[in-house]
Write a protein that holds these residues in place. Structure first.
Motif, PDB file in Angstrom:
ATOM      1  N   GLN A 260     -10.994 -22.263   4.774  1.00 34.09           N
ATOM      2  CA  GLN A 260     -12.405 -22.420   4.454  1.00 34.09           C
ATOM      3  C   GLN A 260     -13.275 -21.767   5.517  1.00 34.09           C
ATOM      4  O   GLN A 260     -14.265 -21.103   5.207  1.00 34.09           O
ATOM      5  CB  GLN A 260     -12.764 -23.904   4.342  1.00 34.09           C
ATOM      6  N   GLU A 264     -16.004 -18.743   4.923  1.00 31.52           N
ATOM      7  CA  GLU A 264     -17.414 -18.908   5.287  1.00 31.52           C
ATOM      8  C   GLU A 264     -17.854 -17.868   6.310  1.00 31.52           C
ATOM      9  O   GLU A 264     -18.947 -17.300   6.202  1.00 31.52           O
ATOM     10  CB  GLU A 264     -17.646 -20.324   5.826  1.00 31.52           C
ATOM     11  N   THR A 297     -23.594 -24.284  10.530  1.00 34.78           N
ATOM     12  CA  THR A 297     -22.805 -25.468  10.183  1.00 34.78           C
ATOM     13  C   THR A 297     -23.433 -26.737  10.746  1.00 34.78           C
ATOM     14  O   THR A 297     -23.505 -27.772  10.059  1.00 34.78           O
ATOM     15  CB  THR A 297     -21.369 -25.315  10.700  1.00 34.78           C
ATOM     16  N   LYS A 305     -26.214 -30.764   3.532  1.00 34.59           N
ATOM     17  CA  LYS A 305     -26.024 -29.697   2.557  1.00 34.59           C
ATOM     18  C   LYS A 305     -24.803 -28.872   2.933  1.00 34.59           C
ATOM     19  O   LYS A 305     -24.308 -28.956   4.053  1.00 34.59           O
ATOM     20  CB  LYS A 305     -27.255 -28.789   2.499  1.00 34.59           C
ATOM     21  N   SER A 306     -24.362 -28.057   1.986  1.00 29.22           N
ATOM     22  CA  SER A 306     -23.292 -27.125   2.319  1.00 29.22           C
ATOM     23  C   SER A 306     -23.886 -25.944   3.065  1.00 29.22           C
ATOM     24  O   SER A 306     -25.087 -25.663   2.966  1.00 29.22           O
ATOM     25  CB  SER A 306     -22.576 -26.635   1.050  1.00 29.22           C
TER      26      SER A 306
END
Length: 333
Positions: A260, A264, A297, A305-306
């Motif tokens: 992940q 990102e 992040t 939130k993402s």
């Protein structure tokens, strides 16, 4: 006054991203951007920025894996070499990046705490050397609380597994199907791990084995994890108290967090976009991209939130503001 017809679209987007990073993110510009990040300096800068954000846990995990920054169209960029990419399932031209993530298994949050650039022509070090350095640094200087180390089969070497054990930590890693092991207590010859016989009990609870060339009395637990009809993972661990295949599979699932992170980093920070030839510029660009990921992040977690939602909103708000009141006036030709 700038003529917008003379500025390519990618250049305008680069300006927008630059202004986003330096103007929109809280706390002002990122400290450390623009300095010379040498072979170890970048990891130090990353730690300085991330250590205050980490939610530590005595059950924490360290995860090691590498990623290839695609430079498929490059011909003269320093540090670019042909390397195997699991994503491409073949060799690609790129810059190798060996990463170390810290995972809190209670919150399932993760942070990059160190990384190295794979440049054997420049420093003579292998990816295993980089992992060894980062592992020792996590224990000795960073003093991170963790009890497990997760990695893929590329790093499942005798030297690294024994080092992890000597540090008092547990390792979980898959091994190649042709790895030579013995489950007979030295009564039979070593066999390929995929040639072992499994009964129903062992399928659910694993078996104790010895890996070839390991110390005579050094035993590990082996679990047969069926991922799909065409794939089976052979997971080994020095955690002899682990008594179920499901438990071992759950621990190994945490390793997906580093995939992940790779996605990102590449999709949101433009880490692969730098086409400069000099290694110093490439190193600085990669360091900036990692610092941007750290900041995005941290903000995303506070906002609930993402990181993808946050990036989209910030870009949208910034572009609306620029359309209403441009900071760089433009006029048609």
């Amino acid at each position: 006054m700038v003529n917008n017809a003379s500025i390519p679209a990618p250049a305008l987007m680069s300006v927008c991203i630059f202004l986003l990073i330096y103007s929109v993110l809280p706390q002002g510009p990122i400290v450390g951007v623009g300095i010379h990040t040498n072979r170890r300096g970048a990891g130090k800068i990353v730690w300085e920025h991330v250590q205050g954000d980490i939610f530590r846990s005595p059950r924490g995990c360290l995860v090691f894996d590498d990623s290839i920054l695609d430079k498929g169209h490059s011909h003269r960029i320093d540090m670019v070499r042909w390397q195997y990419s699991g994503n491409a399932h073949g060799l690609i031209k790129g810059i190798g990046m060996v990463n170390c993530l810290y995972i809190n298994p209670e919150t399932h949050q993760y942070w990059i705490v160190d990384y190295r650039i794979y440049d054997p022509d420049g420093d003579g070090k292998s990816k295993l050397d980089h992992v060894r350095e980062m592992l020792v640094a996590a224990v000795a200087s960073k003093e991170l609380p963790f009890d497990r180390v997760l990695m893929d089969s590329w790093y499942a070497t005798k030297e690294l597994m024994l080092l992890i054990d000597s540090l008092g930590k547990l390792f979980y890693c898959p091994i190649k199907s042709n790895r030579q092991v013995d489950d007979s207590g030295a009564t039979l010859r070593y066999r390929r791990v995929d040639a072992l016989q499994w009964n129903d009990f062992e399928e659910g609870f694993g078996k104790t084995i010895k890996i070839k060339e390991f110390p005579k009395d050094y035993k590990v637990k082996l679990f047969r994890v069926v991922v799909s009809s065409s794939r089976t993972d052979w997971v080994v661990t020095n955690d002899l108290a682990q008594d179920t295949t499901r438990g071992a599979q759950n621990v190994c699932a945490l390793r997906w967090k580093i995939e992940q992170f790779h996605r990102e980093l590449k999709q949101l920070t433009g880490v692969e976009k730098c086409q400069a030839r000099k290694s110093r510029i490439q190193r600085n660009h990669i360091a900036c991209a990692v610092l941007v990921w750290i900041r995005l992040t941290a903000i995303a977690r506070k906002a609930g939130k993402s990181i993808y939602q946050l990036k989209k909103e910030m870009l949208s708000n910034y572009l609306r503001q620029e359309l209403r009141c441009p900071s760089v006036p433009m006029a048609a030709a």
